[in-house]
Design a protein around this motif. Structure first.
Motif, short mmCIF file in Angstrom:
data_model
loop_
_atom_site.label_atom_id
_atom_site.label_comp_id
_atom_site.label_asym_id
_atom_site.label_seq_id
_atom_site.Cartn_x
_atom_site.Cartn_y
_atom_site.Cartn_z
N THR A 1 -4.62 2.38 0.96
CA THR A 1 -5.23 1.71 2.11
C THR A 1 -6.75 1.83 2.04
O THR A 1 -7.48 0.86 2.26
CB THR A 1 -4.70 2.33 3.43
OG1 THR A 1 -3.27 2.29 3.40
CG2 THR A 1 -5.19 1.57 4.64
N GLY B 1 -0.60 3.61 14.41
CA GLY B 1 -0.45 4.40 13.18
C GLY B 1 -0.28 3.56 11.93
O GLY B 1 0.12 4.07 10.88
N LEU C 1 0.87 -1.18 0.00
CA LEU C 1 0.00 0.00 0.00
C LEU C 1 0.90 1.23 0.00
O LEU C 1 1.46 1.61 1.04
CB LEU C 1 -0.91 -0.02 1.24
CG LEU C 1 -1.82 -1.24 1.37
CD1 LEU C 1 -2.49 -1.27 2.74
CD2 LEU C 1 -2.86 -1.28 0.25
N GLY D 1 -2.51 2.31 10.02
CA GLY D 1 -3.49 2.58 8.96
C GLY D 1 -4.81 1.84 9.17
O GLY D 1 -5.62 1.73 8.24
N LYS D 2 -5.05 1.38 10.39
CA LYS D 2 -6.27 0.61 10.66
C LYS D 2 -7.53 1.46 10.45
O LYS D 2 -8.47 1.04 9.77
CB LYS D 2 -6.23 0.06 12.11
CG LYS D 2 -5.01 -0.84 12.37
CD LYS D 2 -4.94 -1.33 13.81
CE LYS D 2 -4.59 -0.27 14.83
NZ LYS D 2 -3.20 0.28 14.68
N THR D 3 -7.53 2.66 11.04
CA THR D 3 -8.71 3.53 10.90
C THR D 3 -8.88 3.95 9.44
O THR D 3 -10.00 4.07 8.93
CB THR D 3 -8.59 4.76 11.82
OG1 THR D 3 -8.43 4.30 13.17
CG2 THR D 3 -9.83 5.63 11.76
N THR D 4 -7.76 4.17 8.76
CA THR D 4 -7.81 4.53 7.34
C THR D 4 -8.51 3.42 6.54
O THR D 4 -9.33 3.68 5.66
CB THR D 4 -6.38 4.75 6.79
OG1 THR D 4 -5.72 5.71 7.62
CG2 THR D 4 -6.41 5.23 5.36
N ARG E 1 2.98 1.11 3.64
CA ARG E 1 2.54 -0.01 4.48
C ARG E 1 2.39 -1.26 3.63
O ARG E 1 2.23 -1.20 2.42
CB ARG E 1 1.16 0.27 5.11
CG ARG E 1 1.02 1.60 5.79
CD ARG E 1 1.70 1.66 7.13
NE ARG E 1 1.34 2.90 7.83
CZ ARG E 1 2.02 4.03 7.72
NH1 ARG E 1 3.11 4.09 6.97
NH2 ARG E 1 1.61 5.11 8.37
N1 LIG Z 1 -0.39 2.87 2.98
C1 LIG Z 1 -0.06 3.97 3.67
N2 LIG Z 1 1.11 4.60 3.43
C2 LIG Z 1 1.46 5.69 4.14
N3 LIG Z 1 0.71 6.25 5.11
C3 LIG Z 1 -0.47 5.67 5.38
C4 LIG Z 1 -0.91 4.51 4.69
N4 LIG Z 1 -2.12 4.14 5.18
C5 LIG Z 1 -2.42 5.04 6.14
N5 LIG Z 1 -1.45 5.96 6.27
C6 LIG Z 1 -1.35 7.10 7.23
O1 LIG Z 1 -0.95 6.62 8.50
C7 LIG Z 1 -1.43 7.48 9.52
C8 LIG Z 1 -2.11 6.66 10.60
O2 LIG Z 1 -3.29 6.12 10.06
P1 LIG Z 1 -4.45 5.55 10.96
O3 LIG Z 1 -4.91 6.55 11.95
O4 LIG Z 1 -5.45 4.98 10.03
O5 LIG Z 1 -3.69 4.39 11.74
P2 LIG Z 1 -4.22 3.47 12.92
O6 LIG Z 1 -3.58 2.15 12.72
O7 LIG Z 1 -5.70 3.52 12.99
O8 LIG Z 1 -3.61 4.20 14.18
P3 LIG Z 1 -3.91 3.88 15.74
O9 LIG Z 1 -2.97 2.79 16.08
O10 LIG Z 1 -3.59 5.18 16.40
O11 LIG Z 1 -5.36 3.48 15.82
C9 LIG Z 1 -2.36 8.48 8.83
O12 LIG Z 1 -1.67 9.68 8.65
C10 LIG Z 1 -2.66 7.82 7.50
O13 LIG Z 1 -2.96 8.76 6.48
#
Ligand SMILES: Nc1ncnc2c1ncn2[C@@H]1O[C@H](COP(=O)(O)OP(=O)(O)OP(=O)(O)O)[C@@H](O)[C@H]1O
Ligand SMILES: [Mg+2]
Length: 166
Positions: A23, A47, A17, A49-52, A145
């Motif tokens: 994502t 961070g 990704l 990208g789970k919420t994304t 990712r």
């Molecule tokens: N494939 C990717 N490449 C680079 N950055 C990404 C990618 N996917 C998501 N991101 C970025 O990573 C950051 C964290 O994303 P997100 O909040 O979705 O993560 P998370 O796993 O939900 O975090 P948490 O552990 O805090 O719940 C955001 O800035 C998002 O835009």
């Protein structure tokens, strides 16, 4: 090569990704395969990208663009209206299985929507039998990712064969 994952399993598919859009698009693609009662577990580092990816699931299920998809700050579940309802759990702050039980986790599971669960390690004994596990890991340079998809039970294995990488 298959890599060992949390839960002692190996990834069935690994998808690169390149950015957050990718994502979201993979989430939309997975949503296309979803039916009522499905459970998507979203594991991986802070961070990752789970919420994304939940945002992509929401868009793919037809949740309107103007509905924001963010991690629940108060409480641990958000519900979004789509072709199927999407129940978004973030278990990062959960104190234990008792609290999860009190949120009505079981009732949501029986409500015929799609469940997306961040920090699924914290489900403990409430982890369902069948699910798609998505583990998001940082690439070595931390800019992108990889999604590792693992089918567990149900017909997830055959559904995974129909996923088109973004
Ligand atoms: N494939 C990717 N490449 C680079 N950055 C990404 C990618 N996917 C998501 N991101 C970025 O990573 C950051 C964290 O994303 P997100 O909040 O979705 O993560 P998370 O796993 O939900 O975090 P948490 O552990 O805090 O719940 C955001 O800035 C998002 O835009
Ligand atoms: Mg999150």
């Amino acid at each position: 090569m298959k890599r060992p994952l949390a839960y002692g399993r190996t990834a069935d598919i690994t998808i690169h990704l390149a950015d957050a859009n990718a994502t979201v698009r993979l989430g939309e693609e997975i949503a296309r395969l979803c039916r009522g009662g499905d459970v998507i577990l979203l594991a991986g580092e802070l961070g990752g990208g789970k919420t994304t990816m939940v945002r992509g699931l929401a868009r793919g299920l037809g949740v309107p663009e103007e509905v924001p998809v963010t991690s629940p700050t108060f409480g641990i579940v958000h519900e979004y209206p789509g072709r199927l309802p999407l129940f978004h759990f973030d278990l990062y702050r959960i104190s234990g299985e008792d609290e999860l039980y009190e949120t009505g986790f079981d009732d949501y599971a029986a409500a015929g929507g799609v469940m997306a669960v961040e920090w699924p390690e914290r489900l403990g004994g409430m982890r369902p039998e069948a699910y798609l596990l998505v583990t998001l890991v940082y690439t070595r340079d931390f800019t992108a990712r990889e999604a590792q998809l693992t089918a567990r039970g149900g017909d997830w294995q055959s559904r995974l064969d129909r996923i088109a990488p973004p």
